[in-house]
Structures are given as C-alpha cells and as structure tokens.
Design a protein around this motif. Structure first.
Motif, PDB file in Angstrom:
ATOM      1  N   PHE A   1      41.719  48.953  40.959  1.00 13.08           N
ATOM      2  CA  PHE A   1      42.465  48.317  42.042  1.00 13.08           C
ATOM      3  C   PHE A   1      43.119  49.334  42.973  1.00 13.08           C
ATOM      4  N   THR A   2      44.277  49.839  42.586  1.00 12.70           N
ATOM      5  CA  THR A   2      45.034  50.756  43.437  1.00 12.70           C
ATOM      6  C   THR A   2      45.908  51.661  42.572  1.00 12.70           C
ATOM      7  N   ASP A   3      46.439  52.706  43.189  1.00 14.82           N
ATOM      8  CA  ASP A   3      47.309  53.633  42.474  1.00 14.82           C
ATOM      9  C   ASP A   3      48.779  53.261  42.613  1.00 14.82           C
ATOM     10  N   GLY A   4      49.063  52.071  43.138  1.00 13.76           N
ATOM     11  CA  GLY A   4      50.442  51.659  43.368  1.00 13.76           C
ATOM     12  C   GLY A   4      51.289  51.634  42.110  1.00 13.76           C
ATOM     13  N   PHE A   5      50.692  51.224  40.986  1.00 14.73           N
ATOM     14  CA  PHE A   5      51.455  51.147  39.741  1.00 14.73           C
ATOM     15  C   PHE A   5      51.927  52.523  39.289  1.00 14.73           C
ATOM     16  N   ALA A   6      51.184  53.553  39.658  1.00 19.32           N
ATOM     17  CA  ALA A   6      51.552  54.913  39.259  1.00 19.32           C
ATOM     18  C   ALA A   6      52.885  55.347  39.865  1.00 19.32           C
TER      19      ALA A   6
ATOM     20  N   THR B   1      46.029  58.763  41.818  1.00 17.97           N
ATOM     21  CA  THR B   1      45.740  58.833  43.251  1.00 17.97           C
ATOM     22  C   THR B   1      44.337  59.372  43.503  1.00 17.97           C
ATOM     23  N   LEU B   2      43.959  60.434  42.786  1.00 19.18           N
ATOM     24  CA  LEU B   2      42.633  61.012  42.975  1.00 19.18           C
ATOM     25  C   LEU B   2      41.532  60.036  42.582  1.00 19.18           C
ATOM     26  N   ILE B   3      41.736  59.290  41.500  1.00 13.71           N
ATOM     27  CA  ILE B   3      40.748  58.309  41.055  1.00 13.71           C
ATOM     28  C   ILE B   3      40.593  57.199  42.085  1.00 13.71           C
TER      29      ILE B   3
ATOM     30  N   VAL C   1      41.196  57.262  45.324  1.00 14.64           N
ATOM     31  CA  VAL C   1      40.521  57.760  46.521  1.00 14.64           C
ATOM     32  C   VAL C   1      39.043  58.004  46.253  1.00 14.64           C
ATOM     33  N   ALA C   2      38.731  58.588  45.093  1.00 13.96           N
ATOM     34  CA  ALA C   2      37.338  58.903  44.756  1.00 13.96           C
ATOM     35  C   ALA C   2      36.476  57.653  44.643  1.00 13.96           C
ATOM     36  N   LEU C   3      37.069  56.555  44.173  1.00 13.09           N
ATOM     37  CA  LEU C   3      36.315  55.311  43.999  1.00 13.09           C
ATOM     38  C   LEU C   3      36.355  54.417  45.226  1.00 13.09           C
ATOM     39  N   GLY C   4      36.983  54.907  46.281  1.00 10.34           N
ATOM     40  CA  GLY C   4      36.968  54.174  47.540  1.00 10.34           C
ATOM     41  C   GLY C   4      37.970  53.054  47.653  1.00 10.34           C
ATOM     42  N   HIS C   5      38.947  53.002  46.752  1.00 10.55           N
ATOM     43  CA  HIS C   5      39.984  51.974  46.849  1.00 10.55           C
ATOM     44  C   HIS C   5      41.069  52.430  47.823  1.00 10.55           C
ATOM     45  N   ASP C   6      41.864  51.475  48.265  1.00 10.22           N
ATOM     46  CA  ASP C   6      42.973  51.810  49.153  1.00 10.22           C
ATOM     47  C   ASP C   6      44.094  52.466  48.358  1.00 10.22           C
ATOM     48  N   SER C   7      44.465  53.668  48.781  1.00  9.83           N
ATOM     49  CA  SER C   7      45.548  54.377  48.120  1.00  9.83           C
ATOM     50  C   SER C   7      46.859  54.093  48.830  1.00  9.83           C
ATOM     51  N   THR C   8      47.859  53.707  48.057  1.00 12.21           N
ATOM     52  CA  THR C   8      49.171  53.422  48.649  1.00 12.21           C
ATOM     53  C   THR C   8      49.988  54.686  48.840  1.00 12.21           C
TER      54      THR C   8
END
Length: 259
Positions: free
Chosen positions: A55-60, A119-121, A123-130
C-alpha cells in the motif's frame, strides 16, 4: 536471601570500566527480561514493511514515535522483582545501565532501518510515498536520489532519538517512569526535530542561494548529521556515567511498585 550487587564507584566519582563480556551479558539479560517488548517492536516493523510493499509507507511514520517511547517502555518493566533477579544473576547497576542503553540503541537501529526501508520499498514498487517514513519530511533537489534522501531523513530522525535518550534516560533508568515520561518523550522527540530543522535552515538557504549542486548539498548534509551523531553519542556516554553514579550513591534506587 538475595544479595544486591553494585558497581564500584571510586571516591573521586569516576565510574570503573566494565569487565570483559559484562556488557554482552547485561544486554542479553535485559533482552531476556524484556523479550515481549522487543518482539512487539520487531512485529511492528514487519507490519510496516508489509504495508509499504502493498500500500504505502505512511504507517512507518509511527515507528520513530514508538522508538522515542523506548526509554519509557523498557523502564516500566523495571519492577522490584526484576531488580532482584538481576542482582541474583550478578548484574551490577552499572552493567544494567550499559545493557539497557545497548538494548535501546539496537532497537532504535532496527526501527530506523525499517523506517527507511519502508520508503524505499514503496517507491521501488511504484506506490505513492507519503514521505512519512522519517516523521520529519526531508526535501532535496531533483538531482538527489530517493536513497540519499532517505539516508538523510533516517539520520535526522536518529539524531532526534539520541537527544530524546539524553534528556529522558535519567527519568527512565534511575526510577520506574510514570505516564508523564511517555508524554515528555514524544514531546522532546518532536521538539528536537523542529529545533534541528531551524538550526539547519540557514546553511541550507545559503547553499540554495549559492546554487551549489544538489549532490554536493546532500553530501554536506550527511556529513553534518554524522558529525552531530558523534557529538551526541559522546554526550550520551557522559550521561550514562552520571546515571551510574546516581544509582551507586543510592539516589532513587528504589523503583516504584506496580500500581
């Protein structure tokens, strides 16, 4: 009868160096006593990486807040029973402080790595990074890769965590912390991030006006952050000696009982 061990503090106030292998033993004892807390951290990091992959890196963005609460979380587990157990295992108060700092440092490194990896994952998988992975959003020029930007952001969050430990370590190591320590830990973490942004604002503006290459500016930022890491690490080591002296002199040795 349980015999309580303590490290020896010379009359001059200096703290004796740990015996060979003492730090490793203290770390393992603390890890064993707090295995549930450490496991919860690993589980939280794993969940953030899975969410980043799908999904996204927002939870991180919540991970550094969890890391800022480490001193409180581990301090709450320091009951009288655990204190007696450490003493029965031959762990001195000085070793307990060093072991606890080592455990929190190891956990913080794991959290920071998971935070950056999320974040890197994404971006690498083409998801929207927050951009929420490091909590404090870091903006760099178009010539700077996502990897370099993430490294800067993770180092920045790490500095805020170091400062949090320097200011909150005494309250969470020399006595059993209350809920107010949790609030202060999060508050100090965010204030440290805001202070760091303010301090770095002027040199970054000067670099922008000077039209310095984006990669050069990023390299300078990493160098400054690493230098700050060294300085704060030295300060933390000095604070550790102060905490040990407090425990050895009998100040605040008795932990609060579970309410």
């Amino acid at each position: 009868m349980t015999t309580h061990n303590s490290s020896v503090t010379p009359a001059g106030g200096s703290v004796t160096a740990p015996q060979p292998g003492a730090l490793r033993r203290a770390f393992l004892v603390d890890l064993r006593l707090n295995i549930r807390t450490a496991t919860a951290t690993l589980f939280t990091c794993a969940i953030s990486l899975v969410l980043a992959a799908f999904f996204t890196d927002g939870f991180a963005g919540l991970l550094p807040i969890w890391a800022a609460l480490a001193w409180y979380r581990y301090g709450r587990g320091d009951t009288i029973d655990r204190q007696e157990l450490r003493a029965s295992l031959g762990t001195t108060r000085a070793d307990r402080v060093r072991g606890r700092v080592a455990l929190i440092a190891a956990e913080s490194v794991v959290i920071l790595l998971a935070m950056g990896a999320a974040t890197l994952i994404t971006v690498a998988l083409g998801h929207d990074s927050t951009g929420a992975g490091p909590t404090f959003k870091v903006s760099t020029g178009p010539g700077v890769s996502t990897l370099v930007t993430t490294v800067i952001a993770v180092l920045y969050a790490g500095l805020a965590l170091l400062l949090t430990g320097i200011l909150m370590g005494a309250d969470c190591l020399t006595r059993r912390p209350g809920w107010d320590a949790a609030v202060l830990s999060v508050l100090i973490y965010f204030l440290a991030g805001l202070l760091g942004a303010f301090v770095m604002m002027l040199p970054l503006m000067l670099l922008t006006w000077s039209r310095v290459d984006d990669l050069v500016g990023a390299a300078l930022a990493i160098t400054v952050l690493l230098g700050a890491f060294v300085v704060l690490t030295v300060v933390l080591r000095s604070r550790m000696r102060t905490w040990i002296r407090q425990l050895d002199s009998g100040v605040q040795q008795r932990l609060e009982s579970i309410t």
